[in-house]
Structures are given as structure tokens and as C-alpha cells.
Design a protein around this motif. Sequence first.
Motif, mmCIF file in Angstrom:
data_model
loop_
_atom_site.group_PDB
_atom_site.id
_atom_site.type_symbol
_atom_site.label_atom_id
_atom_site.label_comp_id
_atom_site.label_asym_id
_atom_site.label_seq_id
_atom_site.Cartn_x
_atom_site.Cartn_y
_atom_site.Cartn_z
ATOM 1 N N THR A 183 -5.620 0.969 -0.409
ATOM 2 C CA THR A 183 -5.549 0.084 0.746
ATOM 3 C C THR A 183 -4.333 0.455 1.582
ATOM 4 N N THR A 184 -4.567 0.732 2.864
ATOM 5 C CA THR A 184 -3.521 1.234 3.750
ATOM 6 C C THR A 184 -3.390 0.347 4.976
ATOM 7 N N PHE A 185 -2.160 -0.038 5.284
ATOM 8 C CA PHE A 185 -1.873 -0.835 6.473
ATOM 9 C C PHE A 185 -1.153 0.049 7.479
ATOM 10 N N HIS A 200 -9.956 5.595 2.182
ATOM 11 C CA HIS A 200 -9.034 4.461 2.187
ATOM 12 C C HIS A 200 -9.684 3.225 2.805
ATOM 13 N N VAL A 232 -2.682 -10.477 4.681
ATOM 14 C CA VAL A 232 -3.042 -9.407 3.745
ATOM 15 C C VAL A 232 -2.910 -9.888 2.296
ATOM 16 N N GLU A 265 -6.380 -9.240 0.683
ATOM 17 C CA GLU A 265 -6.401 -8.043 -0.168
ATOM 18 C C GLU A 265 -5.534 -8.177 -1.414
ATOM 19 N N ILE A 273 -1.164 -3.913 -0.959
ATOM 20 C CA ILE A 273 -1.504 -2.643 -0.320
ATOM 21 C C ILE A 273 -0.905 -1.494 -1.123
ATOM 22 N N ASP A 274 -1.404 -0.308 -0.882
ATOM 23 C CA ASP A 274 -0.888 0.891 -1.546
ATOM 24 C C ASP A 274 -0.038 1.744 -0.611
ATOM 25 N N SER A 326 1.095 -2.151 -6.107
ATOM 26 C CA SER A 326 0.415 -0.867 -6.305
ATOM 27 C C SER A 326 1.080 -0.066 -7.417
#
Length: 231
Positions: free
Chosen positions: A3-5, A26, A67, A71, A74-75, A123
Motif C-alpha cells: 500500500t503506497t500513499f 501496488h 488511511v 487501510e 501503509i508500506d 509495515s
Amino acid sequence: MTTTFITGANKSLGYETARRLIEAGHDVLLGARDPERGRAAADALGARFVRIDVTSDASVAAAAADVAAREGGIDVLINNAGVLGTHDPADRITAADAGEVFEVNVVGIVRVTHAFLPLLRTSAHPVIVNVSSGMGSFGATHDAGRVESRVVAPLYTASKAAVTMLTTQYAKAWPDVKVNAADPGYTATDFNGHSGPQTVTEGTDAIVALATIGADGPTGTFQDRHGTMPW
């Protein structure tokens, strides 16, 4: 799934980075200040839009809470949002001009990173990519053979030098997080009236490479699409 922001992702380098990372598998959260443009970009890519204004504590906190609720973590965090600032000559630059540029390009990274660090630490292999510039490289701007040496933009260059130093300091402070800076290079974007010789895909090569490093990847580095950049 990773998971990418990404901040400032509704156009140009941010948008292309989002597109390429989605293609790589992703789950991308597309951060943008403008809701209409952000949602349109996210819908076109198959990403989730998250409203974020990197100059606002409340907006960044709300984005992080969103987020966290959706989710859980995030990673990868890509601090891409940035501004060029005034085109005025150096003798007309004001403190207000400086505040505008540094508020987005430097303070914005601190603000977003601070808010999203707890989400990153969920993560197993957290990664931060700060989008810097060769314009902030002392080596590049003093090399007569490079285009960076022929541009005078005091505020933008100073802010990007700060981004690179901030990156190295974060990398030293957080051994559990891979923190690197990327130089897109002279890329055809809105920043330069699409005059750059590189395509937007070429301009995102370093960003994507650093966003997809493994657990044994580098930290505290400054890279462009060709390799290590001079400090």
C-alpha cells in the motif's frame, strides 16, 4: 499487497508514479489538495483518492486518520508534492516568497512524514521516498557540464537541498525505515512548461525504483535514473 500513499499525485510526476506503481501491483492512495482533480485522477487510474493539503496540520491529520480507518497502515510514503515558487529575480525575492516554497517543499514533508510514520511502522518493510531535485545538489549545481549549473532559482534549489539533508537525517534516525531521495531529472512537466528533454515516465524511474526496494535496499541515498547523485 503493498500500500503506497503519494502526495501531489493528481498530475505530472505524481500521477505517472501512481500509474506505474499500480501497474506493478501496488494499492495506491492518491493524495491531492483539489478534490475534483484528485478524484478524477484516482478514478482514471483505479486508485483511492485521499484529500490532503500538505501545508495544513488539520488536513494532513485528517488524511492520516482516513488511511488508518480504511487501510490500517501503509508500506510506502512518497512525498512528491512541491512548488517552484516565484520567477522573480533574486533581488526581488521576499521572506513571504521563501515561506511559500519552504512550507510546501520542506515543512510539508515533515508534516506528512510525522503524521504517517505510525502508519508506516505497521509495515514489515516501511519505505519513504522524498522527491528532491538535482537543482538542490551542490555537486550538480557547481558542475559546468550539467544543466543544473545554468539555472538561478534560489528558493527552489535551497528547498530541495533541505529535502535531501532531511532525507539523510531521517535515514539515520530511523534504522527500521528505508528513507531515500529521488531526483526526477529535467523532465517535461508543468514546472518547466514541458520543456524538459525527459518523458514523465523517465522522470519517475528513480522514484519508482526507490519505492519498490526490498528489505535489503539502500537508505539515506540520493538517486536519479542513472544511479547515485552527487550531494
